[in-house]
Design an enzyme around this catalytic site. Structure first.
Site, short mmCIF file in Angstrom:
data_model
loop_
_atom_site.label_atom_id
_atom_site.label_comp_id
_atom_site.label_asym_id
_atom_site.label_seq_id
_atom_site.Cartn_x
_atom_site.Cartn_y
_atom_site.Cartn_z
N SER A 25 -13.60 33.38 -10.06
CA SER A 25 -12.88 34.55 -9.57
C SER A 25 -12.70 35.60 -10.66
O SER A 25 -12.07 36.63 -10.45
CB SER A 25 -11.51 34.14 -9.01
OG SER A 25 -10.81 33.37 -9.98
N THR A 157 3.20 66.00 24.67
CA THR A 157 3.26 64.58 25.07
C THR A 157 1.98 64.39 25.88
O THR A 157 1.54 65.33 26.55
CB THR A 157 4.51 64.26 25.92
OG1 THR A 157 4.45 65.01 27.13
CG2 THR A 157 5.80 64.59 25.19
N HIS A 158 1.39 63.24 25.76
CA HIS A 158 0.08 62.98 26.41
C HIS A 158 -0.97 64.00 25.95
O HIS A 158 -1.92 64.28 26.68
CB HIS A 158 0.19 63.02 27.94
CG HIS A 158 1.33 62.24 28.50
ND1 HIS A 158 1.23 60.93 28.87
CD2 HIS A 158 2.63 62.58 28.69
CE1 HIS A 158 2.40 60.49 29.30
NE2 HIS A 158 3.27 61.48 29.20
N SER A 279 -21.63 70.89 5.45
CA SER A 279 -22.66 70.06 6.05
C SER A 279 -23.97 70.37 5.32
O SER A 279 -24.19 71.49 4.88
CB SER A 279 -22.79 70.40 7.53
OG SER A 279 -24.10 70.13 7.99
N LYS A 285 -20.47 74.92 8.71
CA LYS A 285 -19.47 73.85 8.81
C LYS A 285 -18.52 73.77 7.63
O LYS A 285 -18.86 74.03 6.49
CB LYS A 285 -20.16 72.48 8.92
CG LYS A 285 -20.90 72.23 10.21
CD LYS A 285 -19.99 72.16 11.44
CE LYS A 285 -19.13 70.93 11.46
NZ LYS A 285 -19.91 69.72 11.72
N ASN A 287 -15.79 70.73 6.90
CA ASN A 287 -15.36 69.48 7.51
C ASN A 287 -14.10 68.90 6.88
O ASN A 287 -13.91 68.99 5.67
CB ASN A 287 -16.49 68.44 7.42
CG ASN A 287 -17.69 68.84 8.25
OD1 ASN A 287 -17.55 69.52 9.27
ND2 ASN A 287 -18.87 68.46 7.81
N GLN A 324 -7.45 31.48 -3.33
CA GLN A 324 -8.12 32.40 -4.24
C GLN A 324 -8.59 33.66 -3.49
O GLN A 324 -8.76 34.71 -4.07
CB GLN A 324 -9.31 31.70 -4.90
CG GLN A 324 -10.09 32.55 -5.88
CD GLN A 324 -10.97 31.72 -6.77
OE1 GLN A 324 -10.49 31.00 -7.66
NE2 GLN A 324 -12.27 31.76 -6.56
N LYS A 327 -6.74 37.51 -3.24
CA LYS A 327 -6.68 38.58 -4.24
C LYS A 327 -7.46 39.83 -3.88
O LYS A 327 -6.93 40.94 -3.96
CB LYS A 327 -7.14 38.04 -5.59
CG LYS A 327 -6.03 37.30 -6.26
CD LYS A 327 -6.51 36.43 -7.37
CE LYS A 327 -5.72 35.15 -7.39
NZ LYS A 327 -5.90 34.30 -6.17
N1 ARG Z 1 -8.47 31.17 -9.53
C1 ARG Z 1 -7.51 30.42 -8.82
C2 ARG Z 1 -6.89 31.25 -7.68
O1 ARG Z 1 -7.08 32.41 -7.71
C3 ARG Z 1 -6.42 29.98 -9.74
C4 ARG Z 1 -5.75 28.73 -9.32
C5 ARG Z 1 -6.71 27.61 -9.37
N2 ARG Z 1 -6.05 26.37 -9.14
C6 ARG Z 1 -6.75 25.26 -8.91
N3 ARG Z 1 -6.07 24.18 -8.70
N4 ARG Z 1 -8.04 25.21 -8.89
O2 ARG Z 1 -6.25 30.77 -6.81
#
Ligand code: ARG
Length: 461
Positions: A25, A157-158, A279, A285, A287, A324, A327
């Site tokens: 990640s 309205t509408h 455009s 145009k 836009n 994970q 994020k």
């Molecule tokens: N990269 C992981 C996440 O974003 C961190 C936590 C990982 N924990 C694990 N037990 N593998 O969630």
């Protein structure tokens, strides 16, 4: 030995390279690095204070973490994929800096409570930034509204002409939406701001840690009461995405209005060159790309909310790697909301101009004063429903004759009902139609001025 330096001796061979990429990640969670360093420093200090490590060791760890922060800010820390994630990347670099002592940092901690801590610190920061952008946007709406208390705009309205409005009143409706967004984010933040640090992998730890100490040091209001909940709760992220989705609903509605206001059919506003595009084929145009993009980006945030709800549904306790996936949804939503707020703020500060003559013409040439004729009679004792029916008939015959209500002669009015007097013309003039709606929260100029004043006061807090 194996490729992975982190895993225990239990492993005999390295991860398949594609699986290593799949698992990693670091590409996106590097966004959390500053929060990871802050959380780790608090953890290290706590280890020192509780005697789990010596205070000297704690100081060295903190100094090493601060060095990484500096390296990162100087663009000298860019871990590669085999670090897997930001947490392992930091620990690895720390061990290079302070030697074997770096390996003590992870005492009484797991990446599960660590990532939860980082994500909350990140989100708290972002919420504060979004809240101040909302405040800025509200200020821009107020500045514009102050200039347009007496500018009239058709109210719909509408999407059918209903009753004319003060343009300021229309803008203040969006001020109120932004106010709720600001308040809602404050509520969400109360639940973002709880510390999972010290929950360990799932069950707490055998070390005599002080979770209240780390919570306080990191500005959290309290530690999570239950370690399983602490490492696996993502309610706070979903709540944030709900609040973010509502911000986008509001920005998208406003955008939609700007888009049709700017069309040839309405022409209530013109877009300045700084906020419009042309455009590549049609030279005439201009836009409204800014509001169109805001409207379009709304879908991303709704999608992320849905993704997180589905992510959590059916997830057994406690941490699962599925988490994970939270994020990118969060980061993209935060970035999208911030970018949209910035663009809309610029658009309303300097990117568009209302055309009062077009707006005035639009409010004077329709039947949006029909309710006022009925109200006029009702005030003279005619039951409202009766008055309403009578005006309905007048509208019908006027439409057939291609006339407006203001075109009727006094004799014609009096033929319809003896209660009509010469002041009917004044009562149905658009300015009067607006001014007369002086009920609390209404569009009457007096109410709007009061609303502006109270709005100014509210954004002081
Ligand atoms: N990269 C992981 C996440 O974003 C961190 C936590 C990982 N924990 C694990 N037990 N593998 O969630």
């Amino acid at each position: 030995m194996t490729q992975s330096k982190t895993w225990s001796q239990r492993f005999e061979s390295a991860l398949h390279p594609a699986i290593a990429r799949f698992n990693a990640s670091i590409d996106f969670d590097i966004e959390l690095i500053e929060y990871d360093l802050t959380g780790s420093a608090a953890h290290a200090k706590m280890l020192g204070v509780t005697g789990i490590i010596s205070s000297q060791e704690a100081e060295q760890l903190v100094a090493g973490l601060e060095q990484i922060r500096q390296e990162y800010r100087d663009g000298k820390f860019s871990p590669d994929i085999d670090a897997e994630d930001v947490h392992l990347a930091v620990e690895r670099r720390l061990t290079e800096i302070v030697g074997d002592l770096g390996k003590k940092l992870h005492t009484a901690r797991s990446r599960n409570d660590q990532v939860g801590t980082d994500t909350r610190l990140y989100l708290r920061d972002q919420i504060n930034q979004i809240r101040s952008s909302l405040r800025e946007f509200q200020g821009i709406l107020l500045d514009l509204a102050e200039k347009h208390v007496e500018t009239l705009i058709p109210g719909y309205t509408h999407l059918q002409r209903a009753q004319p409005l003060s343009l300021a009143h229309h803008l203040l409706a969006y001020f109120e939406m932004a106010q709720r967004d600001w308040e809602r984010l404050g509520d969400v933040c109360d639940r973002v701001n709880i510390s999972p640090l010290g929950c360990g992998a799932l069950a707490g730890t055998t070390f005599p840690i002080d979770r209240h100490y780390t919570a306080q040091m990191l500005g959290f209001s309290a530690p999570y009461a239950n370690s399983l909940d602490g490492v696996s709760d993502r309610d706070f992220a979903i709540e944030f995405l709900c609040a973010a989705s509502l911000i986008m609903v509001h920005l998208s509605r406003l955008s939609e209005e700007v888009i049709f206001w700017a069309s040839e059919e309405f022409r209530f506003v013109t877009l300045k060159d700084s906020c419009a595009t042309g455009s590549s084929i049609m030279p005439q145009k201009k836009n409204p790309d800014v509001p169109e993009l805001v409207r379009g980006k709304t879908g991303r945030v709704f999608g992320h909310l849905q993704a997180l709800l589905v992510l959590m549904k059916g997830l057994p306790l406690a941490y699962n790697k599925d988490l994970q996936e939270d994020k990118e949804a969060l980061f993209d939503s935060v970035n999208t909301v911030k970018a949209c707020l910035e663009a809309i703020a610029i658009l309303f500060r300097e990117g568009l101009e209302f055309l009062p003559h077009r707006l005035a013409a639009a409010t004077g040439e329709d039947f949006s004063n029909a309710t006022d004729v009925a109200d006029y009679l009702a005030k003279k004792g005619v039951p409202f429903r009766e008055a309403y029916n009578l005006v309905g008939k007048v509208v019908k015959t006027s439409l057939a004759e291609g006339k407006l209500l203001k075109d009727l002669t006094l004799a014609q009015w009096q033929e319809l009902h003896p209660a009509f007097e010469a002041d009917i013309y004044q009562a149905i003039a658009p300015e009067q139609v607006v001014a007369a709606r002086n009920s609390y929260g209404g569009t009457g100029f007096e109410q709007v001025r009061k609303a502006l004043e109270s709005a100014r006061e509210r954004i002081m807090n």
